[in-house]
Design an enzyme around this catalytic site. Sequence first.
Site, PDB file in Angstrom:
ATOM      1  N   SER A 281      33.458  47.628  36.056  1.00 43.31           N
ATOM      2  CA  SER A 281      32.813  46.538  36.804  1.00 43.31           C
ATOM      3  C   SER A 281      31.631  45.912  36.083  1.00 43.31           C
ATOM      4  CB  SER A 281      32.384  47.028  38.184  1.00 43.31           C
ATOM      5  OG  SER A 281      33.499  47.152  39.027  1.00 43.31           O
TER       6      SER A 281
ATOM      7  N   LYS B 112      31.768  42.227  35.645  1.00 41.09           N
ATOM      8  CA  LYS B 112      31.256  41.246  36.614  1.00 41.09           C
ATOM      9  C   LYS B 112      29.969  40.568  36.146  1.00 41.09           C
ATOM     10  CE  LYS B 112      33.382  43.403  40.703  1.00 41.09           C
ATOM     11  NZ  LYS B 112      33.855  44.706  40.214  1.00 41.09           N
TER      12      LYS B 112
ATOM     13  N   SER C  77      29.489  45.501  44.164  1.00 44.59           N
ATOM     14  CA  SER C  77      30.588  45.356  43.204  1.00 44.59           C
ATOM     15  C   SER C  77      31.896  45.041  43.908  1.00 44.59           C
ATOM     16  CB  SER C  77      30.738  46.638  42.359  1.00 44.59           C
ATOM     17  OG  SER C  77      31.429  46.380  41.173  1.00 44.59           O
TER      18      SER C  77
END
Length: 496
Positions: free
Chosen positions: A269, A272, A329
């Site tokens: 993640s 991101k 997230s």
Amino acid sequence: MSKYNNGGSYIEDAQAAGNEKAREASQLSAEEIAAVLAESYFGGRVVGAADNKSGHDMDTYDVEEEAAAEEERAARRRQRVQEMRRRKKRQEQMRRLMLPCAVVFVVFVILAGLGIRSLVVRHRSQQDLRRGEGAIVVDTGNLESNAAGGEESSVAGVESETNLDASPQDESTSNQGGGMVFANSLNIAGCYFDSTIADTISAELARAEASIVRTLGGRSSEPRLEASEDRMTASPGSEVVSGNAVFIDVEAGRILGQRDATVRISPASMTKLLTVLVAAEHITDPDEVFEITQDIIDYSYINKCSAAGFEVGEKVTVRDLFYGTVLPSGGEAAVGLAVYAAGSQEAFVGLMNEKLDELGLSATTHFTNCVGIYDGNHYSTVYDIAVIMKAAYDNSFCREVLSAHTYKTSITEQHPEGIDLSNLFLRRIEDRDTYGEVLCAKTGFVDQSGNCAASLEIGNDEKIYICVTAHSTDSWQCMRDHVALYQQFVPKAISD
């Protein structure tokens, strides 16, 4: 009285005849006068009666002297002809140069005009010019909006009110917008603010303002992060569990510590970070509404992504999607951002890889999705993630999102009180001594790279440091690895 010669003869008649001949001699033709003048000017000589001792005619010239004079006259004629030819040649060259010079001058004037117009439009795009009663007000209010409610993360506006008219009779207008006030008597280049020309310029600027597209945070002019090792680069201490780590002094461009910093990992993640950066550079209004679809929820659920908590049919703001992507997230929030910004996740991923190329990372980093789901072609390094973190930090809107500890989403039918979101990494590390303040962070996890995180801190020495780790054992240990790295490489206190 009569005059006589030696012979006693009377000479009055002879004298009269001589006077008649003298008058006839004095009436020379124009050609004869010109010939005489030419002879005198060019060195000719008329022989008088007294000099004619040999009895020759009085107009006889010396042959050699005449030849020399003629040669001199020919030389002068040749010189004059050459001078005339040179002068004509110069004139011809000047005529040939005038046309290109005129063209260059016209092009210069056009380019100068376009440049001035560009500067005016750019200036207008940066400041909101408002014309008040009798004055022009330039608003220099808040430079950054506060995206997180209740947090003091925006930059306060600069307020100044300047009376530019020295005349005590003019009354200055009040500054309603916290900006600079220009008196209406101010004359710039012969144009008064309250003149017709000023109104026309203002109207043109307003029209240009409407055509300018401003993305969230704009596009930063800061250079991309470039850091390298040196002989002082050290390995992380034994207390750092993460298998991959990099610690960078941003200002110096130095890698202070590293462990397999350029080895390929699955970024999870931490992907991101680039998702919110690319979205911010392609979105103009964070308060527009986006509806969460069934496809978005299904994608997040099937791939076992973390969730922000949005539901099918819920109409949330784009701002909610940003915070939902970073703090918890949320997979559905990230896909929602991608669909809103580019129409589909596939198109958005294309924009992400274009940004990687712009950052100089395309050789070592490549993304196939905007969430961080594991894929053999979805890869990066901890060093590359540090470069992406710096680029996201340089975007003011992304910086606000990445630095938020908590956030409450907008009220919707599905969530009448909003959703409380938290950045657990920031909330956990804020109580630890890192010899500075950790401002931004993004965590991640997939089986292939374990727990990982990227963080940015302002140290006690007021320098910016970035720390990225991967392959830690759990989320708490990942946070402790960052604390250990900050304590290892950031000065504990500012030296005197």
